[in-house]
Scaffold this motif. Structure first.
Motif, PDB file in Angstrom:
ATOM      1  N   SER A 228       0.797  -1.226   0.000  1.00  0.00           N
ATOM      2  CA  SER A 228       0.000   0.000   0.000  1.00  0.00           C
ATOM      3  C   SER A 228       0.830   1.277   0.000  1.00  0.00           C
ATOM      4  N   ILE A 401      -2.342  -1.670  -3.407  1.00  0.00           N
ATOM      5  CA  ILE A 401      -3.683  -1.794  -2.842  1.00  0.00           C
ATOM      6  C   ILE A 401      -3.890  -0.654  -1.858  1.00  0.00           C
ATOM      7  N   ALA A 402      -4.971   0.069  -2.018  1.00  0.00           N
ATOM      8  CA  ALA A 402      -5.325   1.168  -1.113  1.00  0.00           C
ATOM      9  C   ALA A 402      -4.175   2.147  -0.914  1.00  0.00           C
ATOM     10  N   VAL A 403      -3.531   2.531  -2.004  1.00  0.00           N
ATOM     11  CA  VAL A 403      -2.387   3.449  -1.903  1.00  0.00           C
ATOM     12  C   VAL A 403      -2.877   4.869  -1.661  1.00  0.00           C
ATOM     13  N   ASN A 404      -2.235   5.553  -0.739  1.00  0.00           N
ATOM     14  CA  ASN A 404      -2.524   6.963  -0.519  1.00  0.00           C
ATOM     15  C   ASN A 404      -1.372   7.769  -1.118  1.00  0.00           C
TER      16      ASN A 404
END
Lengths: 471, 313
Positions: A228, A401-404
């Protein structure tokens, strides 16, 4: 960090240089008693004192260390060349060779036994610093065999060499000849303490103010989860970890060398600004230098080095790097890391080296890019994690996955000052400046301030369990 | 001095600091003393400095005791400005009204448009990885404690380049829902009773400042098995002891208890070990489970509460 830094440390902080207990209790008391000791008895004091500190940290294994001292002391004496007649020379040579083989095998099998026990049972505790004192023992035995040093007659002197408290946990891997010269020399104690203190403070600052700070970044990355993190953060993490490892181990080595100076040993350089190198081969001549030279003198050159043709050279290099990987710890990734470096070194020897020599700027960029990538293989304990991390470094290999995307800016804001300081102290000129000016009063005052800032950090990190547990 | 400047400077400064620590050992550093057994005398100076306590500080300005020592806790309790009655008064008055009670209903994300989240680093994780930034407001900070809200107000909120305390921020804004999750950092400080008294007082104060908001008190998230089994303080038994107390604040009308541990824990009630690296925080990709849990548990109060009251048994 297996192999580097401290190995599975438990018990009292008697040998953790960057702990308040060590700096304010064990070290000053040790030095004071050492100073009060009559010159003739100092070697014996070093032996028993070092063994005592080791026993406080790991009581059970102190007997192992003592046993190793005894075993290798006796092996050393029996490896001594007997004044034999010409006719018996061959026989004597065979005897010594057989004995050396036995002695080295005893040492290495102990090392392998403990390392493998730890593979099969992770809760098994490795003896503190066994990788280091085994290698010191082997170097001594081979040097005696080669008649490069005389077998030590005094058990205390040999024991002191193997147990020396500044070196027993994580090196540097000092050769017996260097230690013996130091142990016998007469010197101005207080002058050496003054000089050693400067290296100690510099090393402490490297460890506490830079390495321990950057460790938070690496921890943050793992807390987020490797899958992530954004690509820029993955790169920041790779650079951060590379600097963390360097300042941790180089800082430790500087402290060890500083303390070594105080007890009369010659200053032993273990790191020589490796990130300023222009090739991976050069990097490892300047990184953990005492380990590199150990492998060179006791493995690479006896195997024929580069004198037996290209094929043999390649094999020798790969073998040395495979062993280096294994030495650093258990786990496939260490072996992979070693082999990867071996391949790069071979590549440089055969082809890449010429190009790098012609283009110095390119060479620097190559080192600064490739070394952090190899550290990622070193740092991540499983192949799947390495795969995920490289997928984030080079995002065309995999999606996160779900990278900010804002994660990079946040972490950079937190760690930018540390990165700047770290980068500055990677430059050789900074080291030269320090060596030249370390006696100037402003530098001495700065070192005093830095020391207390380190103590502030240390006390608040280690002594208050609730401050590090900030959620 | 000329020959050995660093040695002497370190020696003198060390002696000076030790002297200062020793002289004040029964003064400002009294509460740090218990911590000192294995460490050098002067370490209390540095422990104190990080709490803003210096040899010249007045004793009263001392921060909260850092160790869970009964004695110091009792002391702090007696200093407590929040009498026990205040919290019970809150609960009693709620009960007297006896109006409708509400059930949880699934809601969509726009439900959180007027929501505020108050919490520590775990709530910070929800902000960064829960994809709620565009809806809700977050007042959170790593290592935030319930004591930082009103007891020793910290300026942990940054708005328009200004730092604010929670009281200031709540006086300036209006929120429809307030989600609170605090309590893990407090585990090492004081007893569960003391913690709860502070917690209830904080909820009371929030209610005062935001009379129309629905307050969701969230259960403290559990820790993963390895930490649970080895940590004498940060373990699930201690967390549950405090959650049980937090739960009593629920009134089914405007204060609701939400326990996301239901969806984040394994069969033994510990945080799923694969979902965390440090045993405490969720990995980024699992914050969505927490968010979804919150969206499954909305409370819709009609503008005229009596007409739309649902059964709550």
């Amino acid at each position: 960090m297996a192999g580097i830094g401290t190995e599975n440390l438990v018990g009292l902080n008697t040998l953790v240089f960057s702990s308040p207990e060590f700096l304010f209790r064990y070290l000053p008391v040790f030095l004071l008693l050492f100073f009060l000791c009559p010159q003739k008895k100092r070697t014996g004091f070093l032996f028993f004192g070092s063994l005592f500190l080791y026993a406080l940290a790991q009581p059970d294994y102190a007997f192992l260390l003592l046993g190793m001292c005894g075993m290798n002391y006796l092996f050393g004496l029996s490896l001594k060349k007997r004044t034999a007649q010409e006719a018996d020379a061959q026989k004597e040579e065979r005897r010594r060779k057989g004995l050396l083989f036995l002695a080295v095998a005893c040492n290495l099998s102990l090392l392998v036994y403990f390392k493998l026990s730890n593979v099969f049972d992770r809760s098994f505790l490795l003896p503190l610093g066994i990788s280091f004192y085994t290698f010191k023992s082997v170097s001594y035995l081979i040097d005696v065999y080669r008649t490069q040093v005389d077998a030590e007659r005094s058990f205390f002197a040999f024991g002191a060499y193997l147990c020396l408290f500044p070196q027993v946990v994580s090196g540097p891997i000092m050769r017996f000849s260097e230690a013996a010269d130091g142990l016998r020399s007469r010197y101005n104690f207080w002058e050496r303490v003054e000089d050693g203190l400067k290296w100690m403070v510099a090393g402490l600052a490297a460890k506490i103010l830079i390495a321990d700070r950057l460790a938070i970044l690496w921890n943050d990355i793992q807390t987020i989860g490797l899958e992530s993190i954004s690509t820029p953060l993955a790169w920041l993490g790779a650079f951060g970890y590379s600097l963390q490892l360097y300042f941790d181990f180089a800082g430790y080595s500087m402290m060890a060398a500083g303390m070594g100076e105080m007890i009369g040993l010659p200053f032993l350089k273990n790191f020589d600004f490796p990130y300023a190198s222009r090739s991976v081969s050069e990097f490892y001549r300047r990184w953990h230098m005492t380990l590199g030279s150990w492998f060179r003198d006791y493995v690479y050159i006896p195997l024929g080095g580069n004198r037996r043709g290209k094929k043999r050279t390649v094999c020798n290099l790969l073998l040395v790097w495979l062993l280096t990987g294994f030495w650093h710890g258990n786990g496939l990734h260490f072996v992979l890391w070693g082999l990867l470096l071996g391949l790069l070194v071979v590549l440089e020897k055969l082809w890449l080296g010429g190009i790098l020599k012609k283009h110095p700027l390119l060479a620097h960029l190559y080192v600064l890019l490739v070394i952090p990538l190899t550290w990622m293989v070193f740092a991540l304990p499983s192949l799947s994690q390495i795969g995920v991390y490289f997928g984030r470094l080079f995002p065309f290999w995999g999606k996160g996955i779900a990278v900010n995307p804002m994660d990079f800016a946040k972490e950079l804001r937190m760690f930018a000052p540390t990165f700047c300081a770290a980068a500055l102290f990677c430059i050789p000129a900074a080291g030269r400046w320090f060596s030249r000016h370390k006696k100037d009063l402003p530098v001495v005052i700065a070192l005093t301030v830095v020391f207390w800032v380190c103590v502030y950090q240390m006390v608040n990190m280690t002594e208050n369990p609730f401050l590090y547990a900030n959620f | 001095m000329k020959k050995y400047p660093l040695l002497l400077l370190l020696l003198f400064s060390g002696l000076l600091l030790t002297g200062l620590a020793f002289a004040n050992r029964n003064g400002v550093y009294r509460t740090y003393e218990q911590n000192r057994k294995a460490e050098p005398v002067l370490s209390v100076l540095f422990l104190g400095a990080s709490d803003g306590v210096f040899p010249w500080s007045e004793e009263e300005t001392k921060a909260l005791p850092v160790m869970a020592e009964q004695e110091t806790v009792r002391e702090t309790e007696s200093e407590s400005a929040v009498p026990q009655t205040e919290e019970t008064a809150l609960l009693e008055t709620e009960e007297e009204k006896e109006p409708a009670r509400y059930d949880f209903v699934p809601v969509d994300q726009t439900y959180l448009d007027d929501a505020l989240f108050i919490g520590d680093s775990r709530t910070q994780g929800l902000l960064e990885y829960g994809r709620l930034q565009e809806n809700a407001t977050f007042y959170c900070k790593t290592s935030l404690t319930i004591y930082d809200l009103f007891r020793h107000p910290k300026q942990f909120i940054r708005e328009d380049e200004k730092k604010k305390t929670l009281e200031q921020a709540l006086s300036e804004h209006h929120f429809g829902k307030i989600y609170l999750m605090l309590g893990i950092n407090e585990l090492g400080t004081g007893t569960a009773e003391y913690f709860f008294r502070e917690y209830a007082a904080a909820v009371n104060k929030i209610r005062e400042l935001q009379p129309d908001a629905i307050i969701f008190v969230q259960a403290i998230l559990h820790v993963a098995p390895q930490k649970d089994e080895t940590d004498p303080i940060f373990n699930n038994a201690n967390i549950e002891e405090r959650n049980e107390k937090i739960k009593t604040l629920e009134n089914g009308r405007d204060i609701f208890y939400l326990d996301a541990n239901e969806v984040l824990c394994d069969e033994n009630g510990a945080l799923q070990s694969d979902w965390t690296y440090d045993q405490v925080h969720l990995k980024a990709q699992y914050y969505s489970l927490w968010r979804d849990f919150l969206l499954e548990h909305g409370i819709c109060i009609p503008s005229d509460p009596d007409s739309g009251a649902s059964d709550f048994t």
